[in-house]
Motif scaffolding. Structure first.
Motif, PDB file in Angstrom:
ATOM      1  N   ARG A 100       0.940  -1.922  -8.480  1.00 56.95           N
ATOM      2  CA  ARG A 100       0.578  -3.118  -7.752  1.00 56.95           C
ATOM      3  C   ARG A 100      -0.516  -3.888  -8.492  1.00 56.95           C
ATOM      4  O   ARG A 100      -1.381  -3.267  -9.100  1.00 56.95           O
ATOM      5  N   PRO A 231      -0.862  -9.357  -3.354  1.00 56.36           N
ATOM      6  CA  PRO A 231      -1.875  -8.333  -3.640  1.00 56.36           C
ATOM      7  C   PRO A 231      -2.949  -8.850  -4.581  1.00 56.36           C
ATOM      8  O   PRO A 231      -4.115  -8.484  -4.450  1.00 56.36           O
TER       9      PRO A 231
ATOM     10  N   ARG E 230       2.434   5.041   6.615  1.00 55.19           N
ATOM     11  CA  ARG E 230       1.449   4.157   7.219  1.00 55.19           C
ATOM     12  C   ARG E 230       0.281   4.873   7.874  1.00 55.19           C
ATOM     13  O   ARG E 230      -0.883   4.573   7.568  1.00 55.19           O
ATOM     14  N   ARG E 233      -2.134   6.400   5.321  1.00 53.21           N
ATOM     15  CA  ARG E 233      -3.001   5.441   4.646  1.00 53.21           C
ATOM     16  C   ARG E 233      -4.150   5.004   5.552  1.00 53.21           C
ATOM     17  O   ARG E 233      -5.313   4.982   5.140  1.00 53.21           O
ATOM     18  N   GLU E 234      -3.809   4.670   6.782  1.00 49.41           N
ATOM     19  CA  GLU E 234      -4.848   4.256   7.731  1.00 49.41           C
ATOM     20  C   GLU E 234      -5.907   5.340   7.889  1.00 49.41           C
ATOM     21  O   GLU E 234      -7.098   5.070   7.856  1.00 49.41           O
ATOM     22  N   TYR E 237      -7.988   5.856   4.741  1.00 47.32           N
ATOM     23  CA  TYR E 237      -8.855   4.704   4.550  1.00 47.32           C
ATOM     24  C   TYR E 237     -10.074   4.796   5.464  1.00 47.32           C
ATOM     25  O   TYR E 237     -11.216   4.585   5.046  1.00 47.32           O
ATOM     26  N   GLU E 259      -4.809   5.918  -2.271  1.00 44.89           N
ATOM     27  CA  GLU E 259      -4.591   4.879  -1.265  1.00 44.89           C
ATOM     28  C   GLU E 259      -3.819   3.704  -1.853  1.00 44.89           C
ATOM     29  O   GLU E 259      -2.971   3.109  -1.189  1.00 44.89           O
ATOM     30  N   LEU E 263      -0.379   2.180  -0.508  1.00 42.96           N
ATOM     31  CA  LEU E 263      -0.228   0.751  -0.256  1.00 42.96           C
ATOM     32  C   LEU E 263       1.040   0.226  -0.933  1.00 42.96           C
ATOM     33  O   LEU E 263       1.793  -0.573  -0.375  1.00 42.96           O
ATOM     34  N   GLN E 264       1.242   0.707  -2.161  1.00 47.87           N
ATOM     35  CA  GLN E 264       2.427   0.275  -2.897  1.00 47.87           C
ATOM     36  C   GLN E 264       3.700   0.767  -2.203  1.00 47.87           C
ATOM     37  O   GLN E 264       4.681   0.024  -2.082  1.00 47.87           O
ATOM     38  N   GLN E 266       4.013   1.222   0.862  1.00 52.39           N
ATOM     39  CA  GLN E 266       4.185   0.393   2.051  1.00 52.39           C
ATOM     40  C   GLN E 266       4.827  -0.942   1.696  1.00 52.39           C
ATOM     41  O   GLN E 266       5.693  -1.423   2.425  1.00 52.39           O
ATOM     42  N   ASP E 267       4.413  -1.526   0.576  1.00 54.50           N
ATOM     43  CA  ASP E 267       5.050  -2.767   0.120  1.00 54.50           C
ATOM     44  C   ASP E 267       6.551  -2.550  -0.059  1.00 54.50           C
ATOM     45  O   ASP E 267       7.364  -3.372   0.373  1.00 54.50           O
TER      46      ASP E 267
END
Lengths: 355, 355, 355, 355, 355
Positions: A100, A231, E230, E233-234, E237, E259, E263-264, E266-267
Motif C-alpha cells: 500500500r 491511502p 477487521r 486490526r481494530e 490498533y 497493521e 489494512l491492505q 482490508q482494501d
C-alpha cells in the motif's frame, strides 16, 4: 496476466523485514542514475555500484538524487538503502511492489512509497510501485522499470534559474511526489472520457452487447486509481500532521497543496464511481424499456391476427352441413367480421397507448 | 463541450506554484473595476493597469474592492495579486479554474475560492470559478467572465445608510460569499423543479423514452452543485474553527449563518439525490408492471384462440374417412366445443385475476 | 402547491440579517397572546401591540410567555423580538420559515427554531416553522398559523399544583419543545401505518397499479419528518454539550430525555426508510415472479397447440396426390399423433415443473 | 396486532417525567419477588406491598434483589422505585416499554433498560422491556410479564460456592445483563437458521411464491434484534467510559466482556442483514434466468412451427389454378420444404446456444 | 454442517468467566509441545502434563514457547493458562472458539485471539480459532487442531543465526501473529481467483445456471475473511495505541508493519466485495439483454408469419361464392400479397434495428 485484484502471496512464510522482491522483473538490468546539484552547479551520471555514488556535501548545499530503475536485484537495492541509512522495513517496502502507499517518518529520513499511474497506448491504466525517501542532502527514488514522469523535474534541475536549485532535499522529494500526483489527472481524464463514452452509448440506438463488460472494466481501473490516491492522502495527512522536522517550513504549504490535489482527485473518483454505478442501472432500465416495446409489437400483431385466422379456420372446415357456406354474401360478411375484429383490437391498443 | 467530470490536465508536468490559467478564455479582454468606500463616501472606476489602482487608507476606514473579470491574462492576475501581497499558491489557485473550493488563512490575508452557480437560459447549471481574498482595507475578487451575482452588493455599497458601509473588509468579503451562496438556492430550485417534473412523468400514462437519460443529466448537475457546496462548507468550517484574527467578532455570527445556509443546501442536495435514485428505481418498477400487463394481454388472446384454431384446423383436414364430417349436427357441436374452450380459458384467467 | 423539496429563493439577493418573511401568509391577522405566571398566580391576555405586553418581574419568580401566531407582519415580529433583546439573526430565522431547525445560545437568551409536524385530515404530514426563545423570566414562541400542540402546556400552567408553575423559563421552553417532539410520534405512527399497509398490499393478490407512487409519497413524507428530527437533535446535542448557563441543572436531565426521544424517533425513521426501500425491491421481485408465471402459461399453451395445429394444417393441404388421405385409418392415426405431441409436451413441462 | 414499527403515541400530550405505563397489561397481577443474600446466607420471598420488602444491611455484605413482573400498576412501580431512591426519569423509563435501551449513571444508582428477546414457539422473536437498576446493596429488575432468562442467576445465588455470593450489587446487575445478552444469541441463531433456509430455497427447483414475503419478515425481526443490541452497546460503552464509581474494579473486565459480546452480536447482525439483502437480489436474478428460459422454449417452438404451418396453409388454399397441386411429387416436396425450415431454425438456435 | 453465520449458543445460561469449550472436538487427543531457546541454545519437547513444562529463566534470556493443539480438554487448557498466570477471561476466550478476534493488555501478560484461515483442498476457506498470549520469557499458543502455519517460525528458531533467537517473547508473539496474517493473503488470493473466474463467466456465452449461487458462496467466504481481518486490526490498533510496556521499542515498528498488512488486506476485501456485488448486477443486466434478444427473435418470426398464415387461411375457406378463387392469376397475387407483408415487416424491423 496479473490478477485484477493484486493480491500477492510471494512473501507468505518469510520472516518479516526480509528484503525480497515481490514483483516480476520488468527491466533487463538495473540502472542507477544520479544527479548532484547545488544553487551554483549541477552534474549527473550513472553508476553500477552503490559505492561509486558521489557523496554530497550538505554543508555546501549539495543535493544528491539517486534514481534506481528496476528492483529485481534485491541486494543492490539493499546496498543503496543501507548506504543512506534507510530502515530495514523501508527497504522491505521498496521491494514489496504490491504494498500500500505509505509515508513514514524514520527521524533520520522520511520514506514514502506510492503508485505511479501511466496510461498504456491501448488506454488501460498501469500502476507502478515507486518509493521515494530523503534525508539531509539526499533523495532516493526506486522504480520498477525505466520510463517515468520525472523528466520535467530533471530539466528544472538543469535550469540554474529554477527555484528547485535553491531549495533543500525535502523540496525535491515534494517535487517528485507532485510529478506523480499530477499524472493521476491524466489517468483520471482517460477514465472519465471512457465512462462518458459508455454513458453516451447507453442512450444510443444500439448499445454494444459488451457494454456492461466495459463498464465493469472501467470500474476495476477506477479501483486501481483509488488504491493509489486514497491511502497516499491519508498517509501524507497523518505524517504532515506531526510536522516532521525534516520538512522545512518553506515546503509545508506545497505539501498542503499536494494534499488538496489528492482530495480533488478523490472527489473526481467518487463522481466517476457514481457515474459507473448509475450507468449500469440506466442500462437495465433501457433494456427493460426496449423489451417492453418488443413485447408490445408482438402482442399487437398476435392479438389482431390470431382471432382473424381463427375465423378463417372455421370456414375452412369440411363439414357437410355448414349452412353459411352456401349463402352468397357469407364471404364478404366473413371479411367484415374479420376486419371488425382487427379494428376492435386496434382501438383497444390505441386506447391503451400501445401503438 | 467540456467533460462532464471536469478533470483538467493542463498543468501536468509544470512546476508547482506556477501561475498558469487552466481554463478557456471566456471574455475578449480582462476588465478590472474598483470601488472604494468608507462610511462617509464611495467612488468607483475601471483601470487596465494594476499600478493605477487607488490606495485605500485603512486608518481612515477606507475599503477598496477590486474585481477582475477574465483570468486568461495570467500576468495581470499575478500583478494584481502581488500588489496586495497574495501568496503564490493563492495566485495559482485563482488561475486553476478547475480546483476545489478552498479557504485558507495566510495570516496577512484570507483567501477563498468557490464556484459561482448560474442557471443558463436553457435551464442547465453553469459553474464558474470565483476567488475572493481580503486583507486589512482591501478585498479582491476574480471571476472567469463578466456578469456576476454581486449587483446587489454594489448597490448596497452605493447606499450611504447600508450597514456594509460602516463595516470592515471582512464584512464585504462575507457579503460576496453570501451573495454567491444565496444563488445556490436558485440552482437547487431549478434542479428541484426538474426532478419533480421527472417524478410526475414516471407515473404518467406515457413517460418519455429518454426519461432515464434526463434523470441522469439531472444527477450530473446535482453533482456539480454538490462539488460547489460540500467542500466550501468543510473549508469554511475548518478555517473559522481556528478564529482567524482577520475576521472580526461582529462578522463571526454572519459566517456561522452562512455555514448554516450551506448545511441546508446540503440537506436539500441529499434529498434531491435520494429522489433521483428512487425515481430510476420506480421507473424500472413501472416498466416491469407494464410489461407484465402487455404479456397478460398476449397470453390471454393466444391461450383462447390457439386451441380454437386447432379444432377448426382438425376439421379442415381432407381425409377421406372422417365420420364426423357427415354428421349433420357436427358443425354446431364443433362450435360448442370451441366456445367451451374459450369459456374455460376465460374462467381460468378470471380466477387468476388476469382480466 | 409548494415544492416537494422546500427550496425557497425569496431572499436571494437581499442583504444578510434582513427580517423578511419567506413563507406565505397563512392567517388573516397576527394574534399575540400572553400568559404570565408565578408559583402563586397565573393570568393571560391578548394584545395587538408589543408595547402593551406586561413586564414580568423575574425577582418575584414571574414568567411571561408570549405566543405569536402568524409571521407575515415582519415589523411586528421584529418589534416583539427587539422588546426582549433577540439577536437580529434570530429574528431573521423566525421569519425564514424554510430554514433548518437550529439551537443557538446568544448568552442573554437561547434561541431554537424547529418544525411542528401535524397530520392533515387526509393523512398527509404538514410541517410548520416554530421558533421558541427564552431568557430570564420570559419565553417567546412564534408560529406560522393558529392551532398548535401547546394546549396541554397551557392547561398545566393554569393548574396551580403543576410542577411547571414553580420552575423557571428554561423549563417552560423545554416543555414547549417537548410538546412538539412528542407530536412527532403521531406523524411517525401515521406514516408507519401507511407503510405497513403498503407492505401488506405488495403481497396481496392484486396490488394497486399506483403502489410505487404511493410508496414514493411515503418516502417524501419520511424525509419531511427526518428534516425535522435530525438537525434538531444535532443542534440540541451541540448546544447542551456546552452547558449554557441559562439552562438550570434541574432542567438538564429533561433535555437529555428529550434528546433520547429524538434519537428514538430517528431509529424509527431509519426503520421506516429501510422498510420503504425494501418494499419497492419486493415489489419488483413480485412483478417479476408474476410475469414469469404469465409467460409460463403462454409457453405451455403455445407449445402444445402450435405443433398440433401444424399437423392439422398438413392434412388440410389440397395436393392431388397425398396417399395418406385415402387410407381409412389415417384420420384416427392423425389424432393419435396430435395427442402424442400434446402428451410429450405436457410431460416435458411437468418435468420442468412449469405446470 | 402491534405495529411492525413499534411507534407508541400513548404519552403524547402528557407532561414529562410522568409515570405512565405505555404498554398493554400482559399479566393478571403484578408479582414482586425478592432474594436477599450475603456470602453466608440467602433467603427469598414474595410481597405485595413495597413497604414489606426486607432492608439489606450493606455493611454486612447483604444484597437485596427485588424483581417486579408486570408494569401495568404504575403506582406500585413508582412506590418501589421511590423506596430505593430512583430518579423520576428512571421510573418513567421503566414504564415506557417502548423506549430505547439506555444506561444512565444517577450517582446514587445506575439505571439500565434493555430489551429481553425470546423466541416464541412459532419461531418469531418477541421483545420485552426490562429495566435493571442498582445501588449500594440492592438491585431492582422490572419486567413486563412473568417468565424470564434469570433462572440460572437465581440458582447460582442459591449455591453458597458461587462467585456471585461474594460479590457486590454491581456484579449481580452485570449478571442479569449478561443473562439477557446471552439470550440474544438464541434469537440470532434462530434467525440465522431461517435465513439459511431461505437462501437454500432461492436456489431450489421450486422456491415458494411467498419467499420474498418471508425474507421481508426475517428482515423485520433482524431490525427488532438490532434495536435491542446497538443502542445497548452504545449506552454501555458511553457509561463505562466514564468509570462510574458504583461499578467496582473487579466488575469492570466483565462489563468489557459484555460489550465484546454485544459487538459480536452486531457483527452477526450485519452479516445476516447483508445475507437477506443479497438473498432478494439473488431471487430477482434467479427469476430473470427462469423467465429467460421459458421465453427460449416459447421462441424455439413458435419459430419452428409457425413457418411450417404457413407452408401448410398455403397449400390448403382453394384457388382453382394452383399448378403445384397437380404435380405428383409436390406433396413430398412440401414436406421437404417444411422439414428444411425446421432444420434451419434448429441449427440457428443451436448456434445461439438456446437449445 | 456448521451454520453459515457462526452463531453459537452453547454457553447461554452459564455464569460468565466459565472455562467451557464452545466448539467441536477436532483432534483425538490434546498435544502440548514446547520450544525453549536463548541466543545460544534451543531445545524442544512434548509433554502431557502442564507441570512437566520446563521453566524458562528470563534473566538468562530464555524464551519458552508452549503450543497446545486441541481445546476440548478445558481443564488442561485452564491448567496451562493458570501455570502462566493468565486472566480467567483470557482462558474463557481461548475456549470460546466462536468469539471475535481480540487483543487485551492484562499488564502481566498480553492476550490476543485471532482466526487462522486455511484453504481446504476443495478451495473453501476454513477458519480456526487461535489464541496467543505472552509475558516476560514465555509465549503460549492454543489451536483447535493440529497443523498450523508456524512451521516457518519453528525453523527460524532452530537457526542460531536468525534474528528471532536474540529477541524477546514479544517478538516471538509478533512473529506468530505475522505468520497467521501472512496466510490471509493465501485465502484472499484464492477467493480473488474464484471471483475473477465468476466475472469471466458472466460475460461468457453460456454462464452456468448456478452462477449467482456460487457468487453468493464467495460472498459468504469473504465475510469469513472479513470477520478475521477487521476486528483484529481494530483491536491491535487500540492496544498498540496505548504502548503496552510488554512490547519493546524494537518490536513496535514490526507491529505497525503488521497493521499495515491488515489494512491492505482490508482494501483487497473491499475491492472483492465490490466486485461480487457488481458481478450480480452485471449478471441481471446480461440476462435482461439476452431475454430481450430472445423476445426479438420471437416477435420477428411471429409478426412475419402470422399475417401470412392469415391470408392463406382466408383462401382456404370453403364458401361457395368466393370470386377470387376462380381467377387464374389469383394464386400468384396471393403469393405477392404474402411476400409483400413479409417484406414490409422485415423493413419495419430493420428500421427498428431489431434484426
Amino acid at each position: 496476466m496479473p490478477s485484477r485484484f493484486s493480491i500477492f502471496t510471494k512473501k507468505v512464510g518469510l520472516p518479516p523485514g526480509q528484503a525480497v522482491f515481490t514483483g516480476e522483473q520488468r527491466v533487463p538490468a538495473v540502472r542507477m542514475g544520479w544527479i548532484r546539484y547545488s544553487p551554483g552547479e549541477a552534474s549527473s551520471g550513472e553508476v553500477s555500484n552503490p559505492a561509486d555514488l558521489p557523496s554530497p556535501d550538505p554543508a555546501a548545499g549539495d543535493i544528491l538524487w539517486v534514481n534506481v530503475d528496476g528492483l529485481h536485484d534485491a541486494d543492490l537495492v539493499k546496498a543503496v538503502g543501507e548506504r543512506f541509512g534507510l530502515h530495514p522495513l523501508a527497504i522491505e517496502d521498496i521491494l514489496s511492489v504490491d504494498s500500500r502507499p505509505m509515508a513514514e517518518d524514520y527521524e533520520s529520513s522520511i520514506f514514502t512509497s506510492l503508485k505511479m499511474l501511466t496510461v498504456s497506448p491501448e488506454g488501460s491504466i498501469q500502476s507502478e510501485h515507486v518509493s521515494i525517501a530523503f534525508g539531509p542532502g539526499w533523495v532516493l527514488s526506486f522504480q520498477e522499470t525505466h520510463g517515468d514522469v520525472f523528466g520535467n523535474v530533471r530539466s528544472r534541475i538543469r535550469n540554474p534559474e529554477a527555484r528547485i536549485r535553491s531549495r533543500g532535499a525535502d523540496y525535491l522529494w515534494y517535487a517528485l511526489l507532485d510529478a506523480i500526483v499530477d499524472h493521476y489527472a491524466v489517468a483520471l481524464s482517460r477514465l472519465g472520457a471512457r465512462i462518458e463514452g459508455l454513458e453516451d452509448e447507453v442512450w444510443s440506438e444500439e448499445p454494444g452487447r459488451d457494454l456492461p463488460l466495459r463498464a465493469q472494466e472501467a470500474r476495476h481501473e477506477l479501483l486501481i486509481v483509488r488504491r493509489a490516491v486514497r491511502p497516499l492522502r491519508e498517509q501524507l495527512y497523518q505524517m504532515t500532521g506531526d510536522c516532521p522536522p525534516l520538512v522545512t517550513d518553506a515546503t509545508q504549504p506545497f505539501l498542503a497543496d499536494l494534499e488538496a490535489h489528492l482530495l480533488q482527485h478523490q472527489d473526481v473518483l467518487d463522481h466517476l464511481r457514481d457515474a459507473v454505478t448509475s450507468l449500469l442501472d440506466a442500462h437495465v432500465s433501457v433494456v427493460s424499456m426496449r423489451t417492453n416495446e418488443v413485447m408490445r409489437v408482438l402482442t399487437v400483431m398476435a392479438s389482431i391476427f390470431i382471432p382473424m385466422t381463427f375465423v378463417a379456420g372455421v370456414y375452412g372446415m369440411n363439414f357437410q352441413y355448414m349452412p353459411e357456406l352456401d349463402i352468397p354474401w357469407a364471404y364478404p360478411v366473413a371479411w367484415l367480421v374479420m376486419l371488425g375484429i382487427a379494428v376492435t383490437m386496434l382501438a383497444y391498443f390505441w386506447r391503451k397507448k400501445w401503438l
